[in-house]
Design a protein around this motif. Structure first.
Motif, PDB file in Angstrom:
ATOM      1  N   LEU A 292       0.730  -1.006  -0.096  1.00  0.00           N
ATOM      2  CA  LEU A 292       0.061  -0.279  -0.091  1.00  0.00           C
ATOM      3  C   LEU A 292       0.971   1.528   0.075  1.00  0.00           C
ATOM      4  CD1 LEU A 292      -2.739   1.615   0.418  1.00  0.00           C
ATOM      5  CD2 LEU A 292      -2.637   0.894   2.850  1.00  0.00           C
ATOM      6  N   THR A 293       1.955   1.309   0.828  1.00  0.00           N
ATOM      7  CA  THR A 293       3.074   2.314   0.851  1.00  0.00           C
ATOM      8  C   THR A 293       4.226   2.000   0.275  1.00  0.00           C
ATOM      9  OG1 THR A 293       3.588   1.841   2.988  1.00  0.00           O
ATOM     10  CG2 THR A 293       1.985   3.523   2.647  1.00  0.00           C
ATOM     11  N   SER A 294       4.307   0.732  -0.236  1.00  0.00           N
ATOM     12  CA  SER A 294       5.907   0.012  -0.748  1.00  0.00           C
ATOM     13  C   SER A 294       6.571   0.308   0.601  1.00  0.00           C
ATOM     14  CB  SER A 294       6.143   0.578  -1.986  1.00  0.00           C
ATOM     15  OG  SER A 294       5.697   0.058  -3.102  1.00  0.00           O
ATOM     16  N   GLY A 295       6.134   0.302   1.835  1.00  0.00           N
ATOM     17  CA  GLY A 295       7.029   0.345   2.792  1.00  0.00           C
ATOM     18  C   GLY A 295       7.758   1.674   3.180  1.00  0.00           C
ATOM     19  N   TYR A 296       7.344   2.766   2.614  1.00  0.00           N
ATOM     20  CA  TYR A 296       7.839   3.780   2.780  1.00  0.00           C
ATOM     21  C   TYR A 296       7.557   4.421   3.975  1.00  0.00           C
ATOM     22  CZ  TYR A 296      10.396   4.118  -1.679  1.00  0.00           C
ATOM     23  OH  TYR A 296      11.018   4.030  -3.044  1.00  0.00           O
ATOM     24  N   LEU A 297       6.412   4.290   4.390  1.00  0.00           N
ATOM     25  CA  LEU A 297       5.938   4.462   5.839  1.00  0.00           C
ATOM     26  C   LEU A 297       4.985   3.590   6.196  1.00  0.00           C
ATOM     27  CD1 LEU A 297       5.234   8.593   5.873  1.00  0.00           C
ATOM     28  CD2 LEU A 297       6.897   7.269   7.048  1.00  0.00           C
ATOM     29  N   PRO A 298       4.634   3.206   7.560  1.00  0.00           N
ATOM     30  CA  PRO A 298       3.887   2.010   8.178  1.00  0.00           C
ATOM     31  C   PRO A 298       2.503   2.424   7.634  1.00  0.00           C
ATOM     32  CG  PRO A 298       5.286   3.223   9.699  1.00  0.00           C
ATOM     33  CD  PRO A 298       5.257   3.895   8.708  1.00  0.00           C
ATOM     34  N   MET A 299       1.752   1.598   7.232  1.00  0.00           N
ATOM     35  CA  MET A 299       0.027   1.828   7.015  1.00  0.00           C
ATOM     36  C   MET A 299      -0.112   0.399   7.001  1.00  0.00           C
ATOM     37  SD  MET A 299      -1.858   4.122   4.582  1.00  0.00           S
ATOM     38  CE  MET A 299      -2.835   5.279   5.668  1.00  0.00           C
ATOM     39  N   GLY A 300      -1.594   0.015   7.276  1.00  0.00           N
ATOM     40  CA  GLY A 300      -2.195  -1.148   7.134  1.00  0.00           C
ATOM     41  C   GLY A 300      -3.668  -0.455   7.022  1.00  0.00           C
ATOM     42  N   ALA A 301      -4.683  -1.518   6.466  1.00  0.00           N
ATOM     43  CA  ALA A 301      -6.017  -1.165   6.312  1.00  0.00           C
ATOM     44  C   ALA A 301      -6.780  -2.180   6.150  1.00  0.00           C
ATOM     45  CB  ALA A 301      -6.156  -0.111   5.143  1.00  0.00           C
ATOM     46  N   VAL A 302      -8.208  -2.081   6.509  1.00  0.00           N
ATOM     47  CA  VAL A 302      -9.105  -3.131   6.041  1.00  0.00           C
ATOM     48  C   VAL A 302     -10.039  -2.483   4.936  1.00  0.00           C
ATOM     49  CG1 VAL A 302     -10.988  -4.627   6.825  1.00  0.00           C
ATOM     50  CG2 VAL A 302      -8.845  -4.119   8.195  1.00  0.00           C
ATOM     51  N   ILE A 303     -10.005  -3.167   3.558  1.00  0.00           N
ATOM     52  CA  ILE A 303     -11.148  -2.665   2.762  1.00  0.00           C
ATOM     53  C   ILE A 303     -12.181  -3.503   2.999  1.00  0.00           C
ATOM     54  CG2 ILE A 303     -11.319  -2.311   0.261  1.00  0.00           C
ATOM     55  CD1 ILE A 303      -8.378  -2.577  -0.030  1.00  0.00           C
ATOM     56  N   VAL A 304     -13.486  -2.678   3.194  1.00  0.00           N
ATOM     57  CA  VAL A 304     -14.612  -3.445   3.505  1.00  0.00           C
ATOM     58  C   VAL A 304     -15.750  -3.157   2.322  1.00  0.00           C
ATOM     59  CG1 VAL A 304     -16.460  -2.961   5.286  1.00  0.00           C
ATOM     60  CG2 VAL A 304     -14.157  -2.398   5.774  1.00  0.00           C
ATOM     61  N   SER A 305     -16.408  -4.509   2.329  1.00  0.00           N
ATOM     62  CA  SER A 305     -17.217  -4.555   1.269  1.00  0.00           C
ATOM     63  C   SER A 305     -18.645  -3.701   1.641  1.00  0.00           C
ATOM     64  CB  SER A 305     -17.778  -6.117   1.194  1.00  0.00           C
ATOM     65  OG  SER A 305     -18.422  -6.507   2.104  1.00  0.00           O
ATOM     66  N   ASP A 306     -19.453  -3.179   0.544  1.00  0.00           N
ATOM     67  CA  ASP A 306     -20.586  -2.577   0.721  1.00  0.00           C
ATOM     68  C   ASP A 306     -21.307  -3.113   1.813  1.00  0.00           C
ATOM     69  OD1 ASP A 306     -19.616  -0.926  -1.023  1.00  0.00           O
ATOM     70  OD2 ASP A 306     -20.839  -1.651  -2.761  1.00  0.00           O
ATOM     71  N   LYS A 307     -21.476  -4.575   1.804  1.00  0.00           N
ATOM     72  CA  LYS A 307     -22.309  -5.413   2.699  1.00  0.00           C
ATOM     73  C   LYS A 307     -22.250  -5.220   3.968  1.00  0.00           C
ATOM     74  CE  LYS A 307     -22.497 -10.483   3.494  1.00  0.00           C
ATOM     75  NZ  LYS A 307     -22.209 -11.716   2.895  1.00  0.00           N
ATOM     76  N   VAL A 308     -20.873  -5.404   4.513  1.00  0.00           N
ATOM     77  CA  VAL A 308     -20.313  -5.174   5.743  1.00  0.00           C
ATOM     78  C   VAL A 308     -20.455  -3.695   6.160  1.00  0.00           C
ATOM     79  CG1 VAL A 308     -18.572  -5.372   7.482  1.00  0.00           C
ATOM     80  CG2 VAL A 308     -18.895  -7.195   5.686  1.00  0.00           C
ATOM     81  N   ALA A 309     -19.985  -2.842   5.249  1.00  0.00           N
ATOM     82  CA  ALA A 309     -20.082  -1.221   5.594  1.00  0.00           C
ATOM     83  C   ALA A 309     -21.539  -0.707   5.922  1.00  0.00           C
ATOM     84  CB  ALA A 309     -19.353  -0.481   4.584  1.00  0.00           C
ATOM     85  N   ASP A 310     -22.432  -1.255   4.991  1.00  0.00           N
ATOM     86  CA  ASP A 310     -23.872  -0.892   5.013  1.00  0.00           C
ATOM     87  C   ASP A 310     -24.416  -1.601   6.398  1.00  0.00           C
ATOM     88  OD1 ASP A 310     -23.623   0.217   2.599  1.00  0.00           O
ATOM     89  OD2 ASP A 310     -24.897  -1.462   1.592  1.00  0.00           O
ATOM     90  N   ALA A 311     -24.111  -2.625   7.021  1.00  0.00           N
ATOM     91  CA  ALA A 311     -24.625  -2.945   8.372  1.00  0.00           C
ATOM     92  C   ALA A 311     -24.058  -2.055   9.146  1.00  0.00           C
ATOM     93  CB  ALA A 311     -24.034  -4.426   8.474  1.00  0.00           C
ATOM     94  N   LEU A 312     -22.578  -1.878   9.195  1.00  0.00           N
ATOM     95  CA  LEU A 312     -22.123  -0.817  10.150  1.00  0.00           C
ATOM     96  C   LEU A 312     -22.657   0.473  10.118  1.00  0.00           C
ATOM     97  CD1 LEU A 312     -18.385  -1.760   9.801  1.00  0.00           C
ATOM     98  CD2 LEU A 312     -19.719  -2.353  11.666  1.00  0.00           C
ATOM     99  N   HIS A 313     -23.024   0.985   9.004  1.00  0.00           N
ATOM    100  CA  HIS A 313     -23.709   2.192   8.891  1.00  0.00           C
ATOM    101  C   HIS A 313     -25.121   2.311   9.042  1.00  0.00           C
ATOM    102  CE1 HIS A 313     -20.925   4.048   5.335  1.00  0.00           C
ATOM    103  NE2 HIS A 313     -20.973   4.855   6.356  1.00  0.00           N
ATOM    104  N   GLU A 314     -25.930   1.345   8.768  1.00  0.00           N
ATOM    105  CA  GLU A 314     -27.150   1.422   9.055  1.00  0.00           C
ATOM    106  C   GLU A 314     -27.644   1.158  10.367  1.00  0.00           C
ATOM    107  OE1 GLU A 314     -29.049  -1.020   5.991  1.00  0.00           O
ATOM    108  OE2 GLU A 314     -27.821   0.580   4.532  1.00  0.00           O
ATOM    109  N   LYS A 315     -27.310  -0.102  10.768  1.00  0.00           N
ATOM    110  CA  LYS A 315     -27.660  -0.524  12.102  1.00  0.00           C
ATOM    111  C   LYS A 315     -26.981  -0.440  13.268  1.00  0.00           C
ATOM    112  CE  LYS A 315     -30.881  -3.973  10.054  1.00  0.00           C
ATOM    113  NZ  LYS A 315     -30.490  -5.458   9.785  1.00  0.00           N
TER     114      LYS A 315
END
Ligand SMILES: Cc1ncc(COP(=O)(O)O)c(C=O)c1O
Length: 462
Positions: A292-315
């Motif tokens: 994601l950064t080619s290691g130039y700086l530390p970074m991680g992430a979780v890429i979230v599907s609409d299905k999971v994001a919608d659940a977090l958003h809506e309910k």
């Protein structure tokens, strides 16, 4: 800054004050350590004056190669504008907005939201909490168990190491935590060959272990299945071609989430943007870091599907989770510059069409060497299985890992970083490696095999 300090004195100071990750300190003498002081492209320089080819892209991460001033400059500019602000409490900032939009544009169409952290390990902590929270929100709180695989690597935090299937790691710190089940891995050379099945049959068998585990645990208790598209730290285990299609079929017939751990495969390593694209799977979540950064700086992430994001958003009520450095502006700037380079230079396409096919052709020739039982490669991930007798591939060296380490030390001495996993050598070079550099790497690997074979014979290790 340490200037005009001799290489030896640096090593002595390192010995005194620095505890290294994944290191047996009892066995790490002062002169065993290498001080890497400079890097450019696929090359490293140490303080003893050696130039070494970086066959592991750092730790599977320096996808665009070392020394890209464009990334350095982007980080510098960002830090002078806004070096830090958090993304808690209804705040955000331009680089995190830009990066999230960019990642959503690269990820599979159904994945459009990003949750940030600082590493692949903490991305998998986020995964663990997010999948369980998802099922709570959906009114199915019994769905807690996460199925992973033996010999998987998902990181070194408590959740990461628990999700990982490495027994040595589990012994330290009384892991895994409850609610994680490890099924067999699709490791043909190590485990499939001796079963009497064909490679394709073994791939189906290993995939169906998932179905059997869901059955045994009860689908109503299973939250998710997590897997690396290709196991990296476990030894570049490339599954039989039947494996992922069968896993996909099983996942489609079951109501559980699928987490693709893309920390190594993400951002071009397979010649596609994500390992899920390469194998045609449909993740609900993807853990990413490294490329994601080619290691130039530390970074991680979780890429979230609409299905999971919608659940977090809506309910969802508040998701009580996050890190001080979630979406750190400087890391975002590094990631934006890195992804811009990957896109502008067409690096992922070049890996798919040119770099990886050429590398593979050369790499597989190493399979003819008397010490090599199997050479394998997908994208720019490769392995060589070292065996005592090429004519009987059921045999292995006695003291597992000893010959691998001998070979790895020869590689270093020959000016090439490869990594040893058990008695195999693995490789994961920067994605920008040229044909000429590939030829150099493969020639050095061949010399390394010759040297290792001579050591094996001299010590009568077979
Ligand atoms: C597949 C996978 N997941 C997670 C991790 C952990 O990432 P980090 O070392 O950034 O915590 C790694 C690291 O090698 C990895 O290979």
């Amino acid at each position: 800054m340490l200037v005009n300090v001799s290489s030896h004195d640096l090593k002595v100071a390192d010995r005194k004050h620095h505890l290294h990750p994944f290191t047996d300190h009892g066995n790490l003498g002062v002169e065993d350590r290498r001080v890497i002081a400079k890097a450019d492209g696929v090359w490293l320089w140490d303080t003893d004056g050696n130039r070494i080819m970086d066959g592991m892209a750092g730790l599977w991460c320096v996808n665009v190669g070392h020394g890209r001033q464009e990334i350095v400059e982007a980080v510098r500019a960002q830090m002078s504008e806004l070096s830090y602000y958090n993304t808690f409490f209804k705040t955000t900032h331009p680089p995190v907005i830009e990066l999230s939009e960019m990642i959503a544009g690269l990820a599979p169409e159904h994945m459009n939201m990003v949750f940030y952290g600082g590493s692949g390990s903490d991305a998998n902590d986020t995964v663990l909490r997010m999948v369980r929270t998802y099922w709570d929100i959906k009114g199915q709180p019994s769905k807690k168990t996460i199925i992973s695989r033996k010999n998987a690597y998902h990181g070194s935090t408590v959740a990461g190491a628990s999700l990982s299937g490495m027994s040595g790691m589990h012994k330290q710190g009384d892991l895994p935590i409850p609610g994680i089940v490890h099924i067999d891995q699709p490791y043909w050379f190590g485990e499939g060959m001796k079963t009497g099945m064909t490679e394709d049959e073994f791939g189906l068998w290993a995939a169906r272990e998932l179905d059997k585990a869901i059955e045994a645990i009860g689908e109503e208790n299973v939250a998710a299945f997590i897997a690396e598209p290709i196991q990296g730290a476990g030894g570049v285990i490339i599954p039989p071609s039947t494996y992922w299609p069968e896993v996909k079929r099983i996942l489609e017939s079951r109501d559980i989430l699928f987490v693709s751990d893309e920390v190594i495969c993400g951002f071009g390593r397979t010649g596609e943007w994500f390992g899920a694209d390469y194998f045609g799977t449909t993740p609900d979540l993807m853990a990413v870091a490294k490329g994601l950064t080619s290691g130039y700086l530390p970074m991680g992430a979780v890429i979230v599907s609409d299905k999971v994001a919608d659940a977090l958003h809506e309910k969802g009520a508040e998701f009580y989770h996050g890190y001080t450095y979630s979406g750190h502006p400087a890391s975002c700037a590094a990631a934006i510059a890195n992804l811009t380079i990957l896109k502008r230079e067409g690096i992922v396409e070049r890996v798919r069409e040119k770099t990886a096919p050429y590398f593979r052709e050369q790499w597989l020739k190493l399979g003819d060497h008397p010490l090599v039982g199997e050479a394998r490669m997908t994208g720019l991930l490769g392995a060589l299985e070292l065996v005592p007798d090429k004519n009987d591939l059921s045999l292995r060296f006695g003291n597992v890992g000893h010959v691998g380490m001998i070979a790895r030390d020869h590689a270093f001495a020959n000016g090439l970083v490869m990594r040893a996993v058990r008695d195999s050598l693995i490789i994961s070079p920067p994605l920008v490696i040229t044909e000429e550099e590939t030829d150099h790497l493969v020639a050095t690997a061949l010399k390394t095999l010759d040297d290792a074979l001579a050591s094996v014979r001299a010590a009568d290790l077979s």
